[in-house]
Design a protein around this motif. Structure first.
Motif, PDB file in Angstrom:
ATOM      1  N   GLY A  34      -5.110 -11.707 -27.485  1.00 59.21           N
ATOM      2  CA  GLY A  34      -3.836 -10.987 -27.654  1.00 59.21           C
ATOM      3  C   GLY A  34      -4.029  -9.806 -28.928  1.00 59.21           C
ATOM      4  N   ARG A  35      -3.259  -9.848 -29.883  1.00 64.15           N
ATOM      5  CA  ARG A  35      -3.246  -8.532 -31.001  1.00 64.15           C
ATOM      6  C   ARG A  35      -3.304  -9.525 -32.230  1.00 64.15           C
ATOM      7  NH1 ARG A  35       2.012  -5.737 -28.987  1.00 64.15           N
ATOM      8  NH2 ARG A  35       2.716  -7.790 -28.544  1.00 64.15           N
ATOM      9  N   HIS A  36      -3.388  -8.508 -33.257  1.00 66.84           N
ATOM     10  CA  HIS A  36      -3.375  -8.930 -34.323  1.00 66.84           C
ATOM     11  C   HIS A  36      -2.363  -8.435 -35.371  1.00 66.84           C
ATOM     12  CE1 HIS A  36      -7.843  -9.704 -33.929  1.00 66.84           C
ATOM     13  NE2 HIS A  36      -7.497 -10.557 -34.732  1.00 66.84           N
ATOM     14  N   VAL A  37      -1.682  -9.441 -36.403  1.00 67.94           N
ATOM     15  CA  VAL A  37      -0.673  -9.000 -37.306  1.00 67.94           C
ATOM     16  C   VAL A  37      -1.213  -8.999 -38.507  1.00 67.94           C
ATOM     17  CG1 VAL A  37       0.520 -10.888 -37.135  1.00 67.94           C
ATOM     18  CG2 VAL A  37       1.697  -9.013 -38.070  1.00 67.94           C
ATOM     19  N   GLU A  38      -1.038  -7.835 -39.567  1.00 67.91           N
ATOM     20  CA  GLU A  38      -1.416  -8.070 -40.870  1.00 67.91           C
ATOM     21  C   GLU A  38      -0.527  -9.044 -41.709  1.00 67.91           C
ATOM     22  OE1 GLU A  38      -4.507  -6.867 -41.917  1.00 67.91           O
ATOM     23  OE2 GLU A  38      -5.153  -5.629 -40.207  1.00 67.91           O
ATOM     24  N   VAL A  39      -1.259  -9.766 -42.639  1.00 69.48           N
ATOM     25  CA  VAL A  39      -0.316 -10.554 -43.427  1.00 69.48           C
ATOM     26  C   VAL A  39      -1.172 -10.718 -44.838  1.00 69.48           C
ATOM     27  CG1 VAL A  39       0.923 -11.810 -41.797  1.00 69.48           C
ATOM     28  CG2 VAL A  39      -1.014 -12.939 -42.751  1.00 69.48           C
ATOM     29  N   PRO A  40      -0.699 -11.180 -45.889  1.00 79.33           N
ATOM     30  CA  PRO A  40      -1.408 -11.003 -47.082  1.00 79.33           C
ATOM     31  C   PRO A  40      -2.580 -12.338 -46.960  1.00 79.33           C
ATOM     32  CG  PRO A  40       0.765 -10.934 -47.606  1.00 79.33           C
ATOM     33  CD  PRO A  40       0.742 -11.054 -46.116  1.00 79.33           C
ATOM     34  N   GLY A  41      -3.792 -11.847 -47.201  1.00 76.63           N
ATOM     35  CA  GLY A  41      -4.844 -12.790 -46.952  1.00 76.63           C
ATOM     36  C   GLY A  41      -5.518 -13.124 -45.756  1.00 76.63           C
ATOM     37  N   ALA A  42      -4.904 -12.491 -44.458  1.00 67.93           N
ATOM     38  CA  ALA A  42      -5.368 -12.439 -43.184  1.00 67.93           C
ATOM     39  C   ALA A  42      -5.039 -11.668 -42.343  1.00 67.93           C
ATOM     40  CB  ALA A  42      -4.985 -13.960 -42.813  1.00 67.93           C
ATOM     41  N   ARG A  43      -5.610 -11.634 -41.023  1.00 70.23           N
ATOM     42  CA  ARG A  43      -5.093 -10.733 -39.844  1.00 70.23           C
ATOM     43  C   ARG A  43      -4.996 -12.124 -38.746  1.00 70.23           C
ATOM     44  NH1 ARG A  43      -8.469  -7.868 -37.312  1.00 70.23           N
ATOM     45  NH2 ARG A  43      -7.026  -6.335 -36.657  1.00 70.23           N
ATOM     46  N   ILE A  44      -3.737 -12.119 -38.516  1.00 69.64           N
ATOM     47  CA  ILE A  44      -3.424 -13.290 -37.435  1.00 69.64           C
ATOM     48  C   ILE A  44      -3.466 -12.863 -36.080  1.00 69.64           C
ATOM     49  CG2 ILE A  44      -1.597 -14.842 -36.981  1.00 69.64           C
ATOM     50  CD1 ILE A  44      -2.659 -15.650 -39.618  1.00 69.64           C
ATOM     51  N   GLY A  91      -8.605 -18.209 -40.259  1.00 69.45           N
ATOM     52  CA  GLY A  91      -9.871 -18.759 -40.236  1.00 69.45           C
ATOM     53  C   GLY A  91     -10.341 -19.284 -38.857  1.00 69.45           C
ATOM     54  N   TRP A  92      -9.297 -19.497 -37.918  1.00 70.94           N
ATOM     55  CA  TRP A  92      -9.764 -20.049 -36.426  1.00 70.94           C
ATOM     56  C   TRP A  92      -9.499 -19.064 -35.452  1.00 70.94           C
ATOM     57  CZ3 TRP A  92     -12.050 -24.536 -36.782  1.00 70.94           C
ATOM     58  CH2 TRP A  92     -11.914 -25.461 -37.879  1.00 70.94           C
ATOM     59  N   GLY A  93     -10.186 -19.374 -34.510  1.00 71.77           N
ATOM     60  CA  GLY A  93     -10.045 -18.447 -33.154  1.00 71.77           C
ATOM     61  C   GLY A  93     -10.471 -17.038 -33.536  1.00 71.77           C
ATOM     62  N   TYR A  94      -9.330 -16.269 -33.328  1.00 66.26           N
ATOM     63  CA  TYR A  94      -9.718 -14.821 -33.619  1.00 66.26           C
ATOM     64  C   TYR A  94      -8.831 -14.315 -34.935  1.00 66.26           C
ATOM     65  CZ  TYR A  94     -12.911 -14.349 -29.557  1.00 66.26           C
ATOM     66  OH  TYR A  94     -13.966 -14.743 -28.733  1.00 66.26           O
ATOM     67  N   SER A  95      -8.423 -15.122 -35.691  1.00 63.36           N
ATOM     68  CA  SER A  95      -7.564 -14.822 -36.826  1.00 63.36           C
ATOM     69  C   SER A  95      -8.724 -14.788 -37.905  1.00 63.36           C
ATOM     70  CB  SER A  95      -6.644 -15.882 -37.051  1.00 63.36           C
ATOM     71  OG  SER A  95      -5.487 -15.715 -36.505  1.00 63.36           O
ATOM     72  N   THR A  96      -8.792 -13.713 -38.764  1.00 62.39           N
ATOM     73  CA  THR A  96      -9.880 -13.427 -39.822  1.00 62.39           C
ATOM     74  C   THR A  96      -9.224 -13.529 -41.164  1.00 62.39           C
ATOM     75  OG1 THR A  96      -9.508 -11.061 -39.459  1.00 62.39           O
ATOM     76  CG2 THR A  96     -11.239 -12.168 -38.445  1.00 62.39           C
ATOM     77  N   LEU A  97     -10.006 -13.895 -42.152  1.00 62.34           N
ATOM     78  CA  LEU A  97      -9.496 -13.747 -43.432  1.00 62.34           C
ATOM     79  C   LEU A  97      -9.784 -12.621 -44.095  1.00 62.34           C
ATOM     80  CD1 LEU A  97     -10.777 -17.558 -44.022  1.00 62.34           C
ATOM     81  CD2 LEU A  97      -8.551 -16.904 -43.993  1.00 62.34           C
TER      82      LEU A  97
END
Length: 305
Positions: A34-44, A91-97
């Protein structure tokens, strides 16, 4: 001694290279969807399906897992008439911290921020296993963000000893990077099938689980380190969270397999349903991985919510 140290360095270097090689291979087999959405502390990392103007459902997965556990079969069915957003937890899958690892309250804040960023209007929040703990934390910390919780085999109460298939994640923090990049990957390749079978028991593991449901991503070094962190921080988080369940105002519905071999259905299901103001629990014959193994019953239960 010098030759011993040289030999040790060679072995460690070879294991690190092998772990990196396997990790890249796994990511080729299970690429980002999918895609990423930026949030405080992570890219979901998230995947969205279904009509954009339909009522929304947000789904978050458990420990040693990722969003494909829902897209395996369940999300596509719901997307026929619902807007379905499945997310990799931070922190899981392709969500980065983008900072330090997030505990259960921190992950709840990140998911709530993603809900706001995606402009979702009070979605139904569905959490499986550890995702259930995060969902409950979100309902406590952001009571106006969701319209209700649908928890599938959730982790909800403090337990002193982790489930047997996850006991290998009890590793001191200082040793986690070394173990993650040396022996964790080959050990996971050797024991992964047996541990996965123990998590699914008594239900069988689908033959395509590793790829189609993203199970193979669990052998990456970063997954091992995140799993160790969640096993360590989970009990204290539940000690703080469980006494507050009576404060949750939104409806909380729980689905549990009677033969769940990972978590106690009555402790994590019945006790928690009785603690919230508007809670209920349903049981069916099955194990822990209901979104994969009992898709018909799980879909029917979710639609009743």
């Amino acid at each position: 001694m010098l030759w011993f140290l040289v030999a040790l360095a060679v072995v460690v270097g070879a294991l690190v290279l092998w772990s990196a090689y396997v990790s890249r291979g796994v990511e080729r087999w299970v690429p980002m969807d999918g895609r990423h959405v930026e949030v405080p502390g992570a890219r979901i990392h998230y995947v969205e399906t279904g009509p954009a103007d339909a009522p929304a459902i947000v789904m978050i997965h458990g420990i040693m897992s990722q969003l494909r556990v829902f897209t395996y079969a369940l999300a596509g069915r719901l997307a026929a008439d619902r807007r379905v957003i499945v997310m990799d937890r931070p922190g899981w899958g392709y969500s980065t911290l983008t900072g330090s690892r997030l505990d259960i309250p921190g992950q709840a804040d990140a998911v709530a921020a993603a809900i706001r960023a995606l402009e979702l209007e009070k979605p139904l929040l569905v959490g499986h296993s550890m995702g259930g703990a995060v969902s409950l934390a979100l309902a406590l910390r952001h009571p106006d963000a969701v319209r209700g919780l649908g928890l599938i085999a959730p982790y909800t109460q403090p337990i002193d000893v982790p489930p047997a298939p996850l006991a290998g994640l009890q590793v001191p923090a200082l040793l986690r990077p070394l173990i993650a990049w040396t022996i964790a990957v080959p050990l996971s390749m050797r024991t992964g099938k047996a541990k996965t079978a123990a998590v699914f028991a008594p239900d069988p593991v689908p033959g395509d689980f590793a790829i189609r449901a993203g199970g193979a991503l669990a052998i990456r070094p970063r997954s091992f380190q995140m799993g160790c962190y969640e096993i360590e921080m989970g009990p204290a988080a539940m000690q703080a969270q469980a006494p507050r369940y009576g404060e949750i105002a939104v409806p909380v519905s729980i689905l549990y397999g009677r033969q769940d071999a990972l978590l106690d259905p009555e402790l994590h299901g019945g006790r928690t349903a009785g603690a919230v103001r508007n809670g209920n629990v349903e049981y069916l014959d099955g194990g822990h991985m209901l979104p994969v193994t009992h898709v018909d019953a799980t879909e029917a239960w979710l639609r009743r919510l």
